[in-house]
Design a protein around this motif. Structure first.
Motif, PDB file in Angstrom:
ATOM      1  N   VAL A 298       0.817  -1.322   0.192  1.00 17.72           N
ATOM      2  CA  VAL A 298      -0.024   0.143  -0.068  1.00 17.72           C
ATOM      3  C   VAL A 298       0.859   1.288   0.101  1.00 17.72           C
ATOM      4  O   VAL A 298       0.448   2.438  -0.269  1.00 17.72           O
ATOM      5  CB  VAL A 298      -0.934   0.078   1.200  1.00 17.72           C
ATOM      6  N   THR A 299       2.164   1.017   0.363  1.00 19.67           N
ATOM      7  CA  THR A 299       2.956   2.243   0.346  1.00 19.67           C
ATOM      8  C   THR A 299       3.329   2.364  -1.103  1.00 19.67           C
ATOM      9  O   THR A 299       3.924   3.657  -1.415  1.00 19.67           O
ATOM     10  CB  THR A 299       4.193   2.178   1.303  1.00 19.67           C
ATOM     11  N   ASP A 300       3.115   1.748  -2.158  1.00 19.54           N
ATOM     12  CA  ASP A 300       3.661   1.841  -3.580  1.00 19.54           C
ATOM     13  C   ASP A 300       2.433   2.260  -4.185  1.00 19.54           C
ATOM     14  O   ASP A 300       1.670   1.590  -4.631  1.00 19.54           O
ATOM     15  CB  ASP A 300       4.402   0.592  -4.222  1.00 19.54           C
ATOM     16  N   THR A 301       2.094   3.708  -4.468  1.00 17.19           N
ATOM     17  CA  THR A 301       1.033   3.899  -4.995  1.00 17.19           C
ATOM     18  C   THR A 301       0.803   3.519  -6.469  1.00 17.19           C
ATOM     19  O   THR A 301      -0.340   3.201  -6.877  1.00 17.19           O
ATOM     20  CB  THR A 301       0.914   5.421  -5.261  1.00 17.19           C
ATOM     21  N   ARG A 302       1.932   3.474  -7.462  1.00 11.57           N
ATOM     22  CA  ARG A 302       1.745   2.956  -8.530  1.00 11.57           C
ATOM     23  C   ARG A 302       1.362   1.425  -8.357  1.00 11.57           C
ATOM     24  O   ARG A 302       0.626   1.095  -9.525  1.00 11.57           O
ATOM     25  CB  ARG A 302       3.097   2.942  -9.305  1.00 11.57           C
TER      26      ARG A 302
ATOM     27  N   GLU B  28      -0.730   6.653   0.529  1.00 12.73           N
ATOM     28  CA  GLU B  28      -0.997   7.974  -0.098  1.00 12.73           C
ATOM     29  C   GLU B  28      -2.439   7.937  -0.517  1.00 12.73           C
ATOM     30  O   GLU B  28      -3.088   8.040  -1.206  1.00 12.73           O
ATOM     31  CB  GLU B  28      -0.173   8.218  -1.515  1.00 12.73           C
ATOM     32  N   LEU B  29      -3.144   8.128   0.896  1.00 12.74           N
ATOM     33  CA  LEU B  29      -4.606   8.099   0.970  1.00 12.74           C
ATOM     34  C   LEU B  29      -5.333   8.857  -0.094  1.00 12.74           C
ATOM     35  O   LEU B  29      -6.266   8.510  -0.744  1.00 12.74           O
ATOM     36  CB  LEU B  29      -5.172   8.149   2.095  1.00 12.74           C
ATOM     37  N   PRO B  30      -5.025  10.094  -0.103  1.00 17.11           N
ATOM     38  CA  PRO B  30      -5.798  11.027  -0.937  1.00 17.11           C
ATOM     39  C   PRO B  30      -5.775  10.667  -2.578  1.00 17.11           C
ATOM     40  O   PRO B  30      -6.896  10.537  -3.133  1.00 17.11           O
ATOM     41  CB  PRO B  30      -5.176  12.488  -0.994  1.00 17.11           C
ATOM     42  N   ALA B  31      -4.556  10.222  -3.091  1.00 21.81           N
ATOM     43  CA  ALA B  31      -4.623   9.521  -4.530  1.00 21.81           C
ATOM     44  C   ALA B  31      -5.294   8.334  -4.540  1.00 21.81           C
ATOM     45  O   ALA B  31      -5.793   8.209  -5.521  1.00 21.81           O
ATOM     46  CB  ALA B  31      -3.262   9.644  -4.758  1.00 21.81           C
ATOM     47  N   LEU B  32      -5.065   7.259  -3.620  1.00 25.07           N
ATOM     48  CA  LEU B  32      -5.856   5.950  -3.938  1.00 25.07           C
ATOM     49  C   LEU B  32      -7.164   6.359  -3.856  1.00 25.07           C
ATOM     50  O   LEU B  32      -7.959   5.526  -4.565  1.00 25.07           O
ATOM     51  CB  LEU B  32      -5.218   5.258  -2.679  1.00 25.07           C
ATOM     52  N   LEU B  33      -7.619   7.080  -2.677  1.00 18.97           N
ATOM     53  CA  LEU B  33      -9.266   6.998  -2.680  1.00 18.97           C
ATOM     54  C   LEU B  33      -9.673   8.073  -3.888  1.00 18.97           C
ATOM     55  O   LEU B  33     -10.919   7.622  -4.201  1.00 18.97           O
ATOM     56  CB  LEU B  33      -9.652   7.891  -1.414  1.00 18.97           C
ATOM     57  N   ASP B  34      -8.945   8.912  -4.283  1.00 20.64           N
ATOM     58  CA  ASP B  34      -9.584   9.724  -5.380  1.00 20.64           C
ATOM     59  C   ASP B  34      -9.702   8.733  -6.666  1.00 20.64           C
ATOM     60  O   ASP B  34     -10.656   8.599  -7.661  1.00 20.64           O
ATOM     61  CB  ASP B  34      -8.899  10.717  -5.756  1.00 20.64           C
ATOM     62  N   ALA B  35      -8.490   7.865  -6.806  1.00 20.21           N
ATOM     63  CA  ALA B  35      -8.417   6.925  -7.970  1.00 20.21           C
ATOM     64  C   ALA B  35      -9.866   5.775  -7.878  1.00 20.21           C
ATOM     65  O   ALA B  35     -10.166   5.626  -9.182  1.00 20.21           O
ATOM     66  CB  ALA B  35      -7.360   6.069  -8.088  1.00 20.21           C
ATOM     67  N   ALA B  36     -10.134   5.440  -6.829  1.00 22.11           N
ATOM     68  CA  ALA B  36     -11.174   4.323  -6.470  1.00 22.11           C
ATOM     69  C   ALA B  36     -12.434   5.002  -6.696  1.00 22.11           C
ATOM     70  O   ALA B  36     -13.319   4.453  -7.243  1.00 22.11           O
ATOM     71  CB  ALA B  36     -10.862   3.821  -5.046  1.00 22.11           C
ATOM     72  N   ARG B  37     -12.648   6.272  -6.209  1.00 23.16           N
ATOM     73  CA  ARG B  37     -13.914   7.091  -6.532  1.00 23.16           C
ATOM     74  C   ARG B  37     -14.069   7.185  -8.035  1.00 23.16           C
ATOM     75  O   ARG B  37     -15.345   6.862  -8.583  1.00 23.16           O
ATOM     76  CB  ARG B  37     -13.606   8.304  -5.718  1.00 23.16           C
TER      77      ARG B  37
ATOM     78  N   ARG C 146      11.001   1.945  13.314  1.00 22.40           N
ATOM     79  CA  ARG C 146       9.894   2.338  12.466  1.00 22.40           C
ATOM     80  C   ARG C 146       8.887   3.163  13.026  1.00 22.40           C
ATOM     81  O   ARG C 146       8.101   2.809  14.063  1.00 22.40           O
ATOM     82  CB  ARG C 146       9.279   1.094  11.948  1.00 22.40           C
ATOM     83  N   PHE C 147       8.990   4.647  12.719  1.00 21.93           N
ATOM     84  CA  PHE C 147       7.818   5.701  13.160  1.00 21.93           C
ATOM     85  C   PHE C 147       7.775   6.633  12.292  1.00 21.93           C
ATOM     86  O   PHE C 147       8.845   7.438  11.872  1.00 21.93           O
ATOM     87  CB  PHE C 147       8.646   5.910  14.648  1.00 21.93           C
ATOM     88  N   PRO C 148       6.420   7.043  11.732  1.00 19.83           N
ATOM     89  CA  PRO C 148       6.453   8.051  10.712  1.00 19.83           C
ATOM     90  C   PRO C 148       6.896   9.372  11.390  1.00 19.83           C
ATOM     91  O   PRO C 148       7.077  10.391  10.475  1.00 19.83           O
ATOM     92  CB  PRO C 148       4.894   8.103  10.615  1.00 19.83           C
ATOM     93  N   GLY C 149       6.965   9.651  12.670  1.00 17.03           N
ATOM     94  CA  GLY C 149       7.440  10.875  12.959  1.00 17.03           C
ATOM     95  C   GLY C 149       9.101  11.267  12.953  1.00 17.03           C
ATOM     96  O   GLY C 149       9.473  12.114  13.277  1.00 17.03           O
ATOM     97  N   LEU C 150       9.882   9.876  12.610  1.00 19.42           N
ATOM     98  CA  LEU C 150      11.100  10.384  12.451  1.00 19.42           C
ATOM     99  C   LEU C 150      11.423  10.824  10.918  1.00 19.42           C
ATOM    100  O   LEU C 150      10.976  10.211  10.092  1.00 19.42           O
ATOM    101  CB  LEU C 150      11.914   9.038  12.662  1.00 19.42           C
ATOM    102  N   PRO C 151      12.244  11.861  10.760  1.00 14.86           N
ATOM    103  CA  PRO C 151      12.472  12.323   9.471  1.00 14.86           C
ATOM    104  C   PRO C 151      12.861  11.318   8.536  1.00 14.86           C
ATOM    105  O   PRO C 151      12.768  11.420   7.339  1.00 14.86           O
ATOM    106  CB  PRO C 151      13.333  13.539   9.771  1.00 14.86           C
ATOM    107  N   SER C 152      13.677  10.318   9.002  1.00 18.96           N
ATOM    108  CA  SER C 152      14.286   9.297   8.336  1.00 18.96           C
ATOM    109  C   SER C 152      13.351   8.254   7.628  1.00 18.96           C
ATOM    110  O   SER C 152      13.801   7.347   7.120  1.00 18.96           O
ATOM    111  CB  SER C 152      15.461   8.575   8.871  1.00 18.96           C
ATOM    112  N   ASP C 153      12.191   8.076   8.501  1.00 17.09           N
ATOM    113  CA  ASP C 153      11.301   7.230   8.197  1.00 17.09           C
ATOM    114  C   ASP C 153      10.761   7.330   6.689  1.00 17.09           C
ATOM    115  O   ASP C 153      10.341   8.344   6.322  1.00 17.09           O
ATOM    116  CB  ASP C 153      10.192   6.912   8.980  1.00 17.09           C
ATOM    117  N   PRO C 154      10.559   6.195   5.944  1.00 15.03           N
ATOM    118  CA  PRO C 154      10.024   6.307   4.587  1.00 15.03           C
ATOM    119  C   PRO C 154       8.603   6.973   4.318  1.00 15.03           C
ATOM    120  O   PRO C 154       8.199   7.685   3.493  1.00 15.03           O
ATOM    121  CB  PRO C 154      10.045   4.855   4.193  1.00 15.03           C
TER     122      PRO C 154
END
Length: 395
Positions: free
Chosen positions: A128-132, A162-171, A283-291
């Motif tokens: 799910v992290t790979d939008t393409r 990338e929730l906005p892009a995925l939800l927009d495409a699904a809609r 692994r934590f989204p709050g770290l600038p080094s996190d993907p």
């Protein structure tokens, strides 16, 4: 019931779902212990009738959660998070196709996989992290997709979609979407406002917040979709108990304070853990080094209270062995599954047989509670310091 949508979420969790005001009125809604309700003649819309159809004790919680998610409709409370998952998957037509993250909650993937094995629908797992990759799955040539299941951040890998892009495409493609919002809660992320059709919660976790109830919920802005799910709940019987609903509402009252405290502690702990030589990765989204940091910063009102670390192999021991030693050496952190409670919980996730093999053996998930962050850190530090240090570490 009053319209509380103009209140901030911090106020709504306290003020929502209260009884009407009047002299000597109860401040809190009562617990209604009844399996049936009085009435004669045909049952119509709004009639309770029988305890499997409705209970006044569910309604205050359903009202508050619906408002927090900006649904315009009350939520639907279920007996467990997986009961809510089951109800959501029942929306897939026979022979349909579901696209789902491979790193969704293990119970969700296991249920969907078993239903797919029985031939009820086809299941395609994606990163799910790979939008393409997800977009390609939604536009495959072999046939239409009926349901896109999303979870962000994922459990336990903390991948951010990338929730906005995925939800927009699904809609745009007419695909029904479900977002599991358990990790974030509506205080951090509101998927309906991003275009989701349905939001799922394991109420057991942050919403109830005290590790003392098992409940689930579904939320939608679509009245027709809600009616279908309400029918499913009544017919299949996955209903909440009145006491559990009352306890969940009681837990919601402190949700904003708990989230504020636990998120701040999680950020500090993640930063310190990333510098410890026994830790291979945090692994934590709050770290600038996190993907997922950039996406999380754009999409979320905070970074959540869940973090994961991977223990380095050292001293002739594997990372998994060192992870087990870490968990066993802790005194304040509670070695148990689940998350989102006031107490800080920790476990090595691959101890669960249902956890996918793509989850590293040495991965430890931490659910940060509301204890003193310095006490939490000291407990982790003493346990980590007792482990053999790795020759090199990547924090």
């Amino acid at each position: 019931m009053h319209d509380s949508l103009d209140l901030s979420p911090d106020s709504l969790v306290v003020a929502g779902g209260r009884p009407e005001r009047g002299r000597d009125a109860s401040v809190n809604p009562p617990v209604v212990l009844s399996s049936t309700f009085l009435g004669t003649g045909p049952l119509g819309p709004g009639d309770r009738g029988y305890g499997r159809y409705a209970n006044p004790s569910w309604e205050p919680f359903e009202e508050v959660l619906g408002q927090l998610e900006h649904a315009g409709e009350p939520a639907l409370l279920f007996s467990s998070g997986l009961a809510a998952v089951s109800a959501a998957l029942s929306l897939v037509p026979l022979g349909g196709t579901v696209v789902m993250p491979g790193h969704s909650y293990a119970g969700t993937v296991q249920m969907a996989s078993e239903l797919a094995e029985k031939g009820l629908f086809s299941l395609q797992l994606v990163d799910v992290t790979d939008t393409r990759e997800v977009l390609a799955a939604l536009h495959r040539e072999s046939g239409p997709i009926d349901l896109l299941w999303l979870e962000s951040p994922t459990n336990p890998m903390l991948g951010v979609a990338e929730l906005p892009a995925l939800l927009d495409a699904a809609r745009s493609a007419g695909i029904l979407t479900v977002v599991d919002n358990t990790f974030c809660t509506p205080l951090v992320q509101r998927p309906l406002l991003l275009g989701a059709d349905l939001v799922l919660h394991s109420v057991t976790k942050y919403l109830a917040g005290h590790s003392d109830v098992v409940l689930g919920a579904l939320v939608t802005s679509d009245a027709e979709l809600r009616a279908r799910l309400l029918h499913h709940r009544a017919l299949h019987g996955a209903i909440a108990g009145p006491w559990e609903a009352w306890l969940a509402l009681r837990g919601v009252r402190t949700l904003a304070l708990r989230i504020e405290r636990s998120q701040a502690s999680a950020q500090l702990l993640a930063e310190r853990l990333a510098r410890h030589p026994a830790v291979e990765r945090v692994r934590f989204p709050g770290l600038p080094s996190d993907p997922g940091h950039r996406r999380a910063k754009e999409q979320l009102d905070g970074f959540g209270s869940i973090l994961c670390l991977q223990l380095a192999a050292a001293g002739g021991r594997s990372g998994a062995q060192n992870a087990d030693s870490l968990v066993e050496a802790l005194r304040l952190w509670v070695p148990a599954t689940s998350l989102g409670g006031v107490e800080s919980l920790i476990e090595r996730r691959r101890r669960h047989l249902a956890e996918p093999e793509s989850v590293p053996e040495n991965l430890v998930r931490l659910s940060v509670g509301i204890e003193s962050v310095e006490d939490l850190w000291e407990d982790l530090r003493q346990a980590l310091d007792a482990l053999p240090a790795a020759e090199s570490s990547a924090g």
